[in-house]
Design an enzyme around this catalytic site. Structure first.
Site, PDB file in Angstrom:
ATOM      1  N   PHE A 274      20.728  45.753  10.884  1.00  0.00           N
ATOM      2  CA  PHE A 274      20.859  44.821   9.598  1.00  0.00           C
ATOM      3  C   PHE A 274      21.787  45.291   8.505  1.00  0.00           C
ATOM      4  CE2 PHE A 274      16.520  44.218  11.427  1.00  0.00           C
ATOM      5  CZ  PHE A 274      16.542  43.047  11.124  1.00  0.00           C
ATOM      6  N   ARG A 275      22.301  46.578   8.650  1.00  0.00           N
ATOM      7  CA  ARG A 275      22.989  47.099   7.427  1.00  0.00           C
ATOM      8  C   ARG A 275      24.267  47.528   7.909  1.00  0.00           C
ATOM      9  NH1 ARG A 275      17.666  47.825   6.577  1.00  0.00           N
ATOM     10  NH2 ARG A 275      17.117  47.209   4.496  1.00  0.00           N
TER      11      ARG A 275
ATOM     12  N   HIS B 111       6.393  44.041  10.896  1.00  0.00           N
ATOM     13  CA  HIS B 111       7.241  42.892  10.508  1.00  0.00           C
ATOM     14  C   HIS B 111       6.952  41.749  11.604  1.00  0.00           C
ATOM     15  CE1 HIS B 111      10.067  45.982   8.120  1.00  0.00           C
ATOM     16  NE2 HIS B 111       8.888  45.804   7.589  1.00  0.00           N
TER      17      HIS B 111
ATOM     18  N   CYS C 107       1.664  29.098  14.415  1.00  0.00           N
ATOM     19  CA  CYS C 107       1.433  27.967  13.516  1.00  0.00           C
ATOM     20  C   CYS C 107       1.020  28.770  12.268  1.00  0.00           C
ATOM     21  CB  CYS C 107       0.158  27.071  13.801  1.00  0.00           C
ATOM     22  SG  CYS C 107      -0.093  25.946  12.842  1.00  0.00           S
TER      23      CYS C 107
END
Length: 241
Positions: free
Chosen positions: A25-26, A111, A119
């Site tokens: 991500f970084r 996460h 749903c």
């Protein structure tokens, strides 16, 4: 140090999967910067946001569709198989720990998991192939087959509550281990980043293996800045190396 431990808590972040082709991500050129996850509140409130969220989701999925477990995953799987690592706590959503052979109940996903959808109303699982087919046919985010609720990737988005059970399991493992092994995490996302501190304060030794420095390097018993595959490959049985 790892060889001497009786109970090891494994803790992994995005860095363990980069060898498999999954972007972190970084990094400055990370595709996540162009396809940032949509915040949870916006996803729930707006059909337009849901359409964009699914578009970005499938763009990212296509980037690492062929990802397979690498040396880091296999090393963690070997430690779990040995019985000394009761479970691996992961911040990752790619499902590669399960693909490496670790049983579902030995992977604690803080996460969530990006390999399927669920749903938001009734919790029913929906496979991504079905979701994508519906999305490509209609251009809209699909609704639940059971209750017509909003279907979302089974990940924890920004602004969405952390799942209580995985967090409780993680805290329990952090408090009962004698070695907390961090692999490929920048240790800047909370509450996950507090787990190594809990373990350390409870008497466990802390080992951090990460390419870049982390905020907890100063309290660790051992820090290795390097590529994860070569560092952990010694834990892979010869038959799998």
């Amino acid at each position: 140090m790892v060889e001497e431990a009786d109970v090891i808590a494994g803790f992994t972040g995005a860095g363990i999967s980069t060898e498999s082709g999954v972007p972190d991500f970084r990094s400055p050129d990370s595709p996540w910067l162009k396809n940032r996850p949509i915040p949870f509140e916006a996803f729930v409130r707006s059909e337009e946001a849901r359409r964009e969220a699914w578009r970005r989701k499938f763009v990212m999925d296509d980037l690492y569709r062929g990802a397979r477990p690498n040396r880091g995953h296999r090393a963690i799987a070997s430690l779990v198989e040995s019985g000394r690592m009761p479970a691996v706590i992961t911040q990752n959503i790619d499902g590669l720990h399960q693909a490496s052979g670790i049983a579902e109940d030995r992977v604690i996903e803080l996460h969530g998991n990006g390999t399927y959808a669920a749903c938001l109303s009734c919790g029913r699982r929906h496979e991504l192939a079905w979701v994508r087919a519906r999305f490509e046919q209609t251009g809209d985010g699909p609704r639940c087959e059971a209750c017509d609720g909003i279907v979302k990737s089974a990940t924890i988005s920004f602004g969405q509550s952390m799942p209580e059970l995985p967090l409780r399991k993680s805290v329990r493992l952090a408090m009962t281990c004698d070695l907390f092994l961090v692999v490929g995490s920048s240790l800047v996302v909370h509450p996950a980043a507090s787990l190594p501190v809990m373990a350390k304060e409870n008497g466990a030794r802390l080992v951090i293996v990460n390419r870049d420095p982390t905020p907890l390097d100063g309290i660790a018993d051992l820090v290795i800045h390097g590529e994860i595959g070569p560092v952990l490959s010694g834990f892979i049985p010869d038959r799998e190396a």
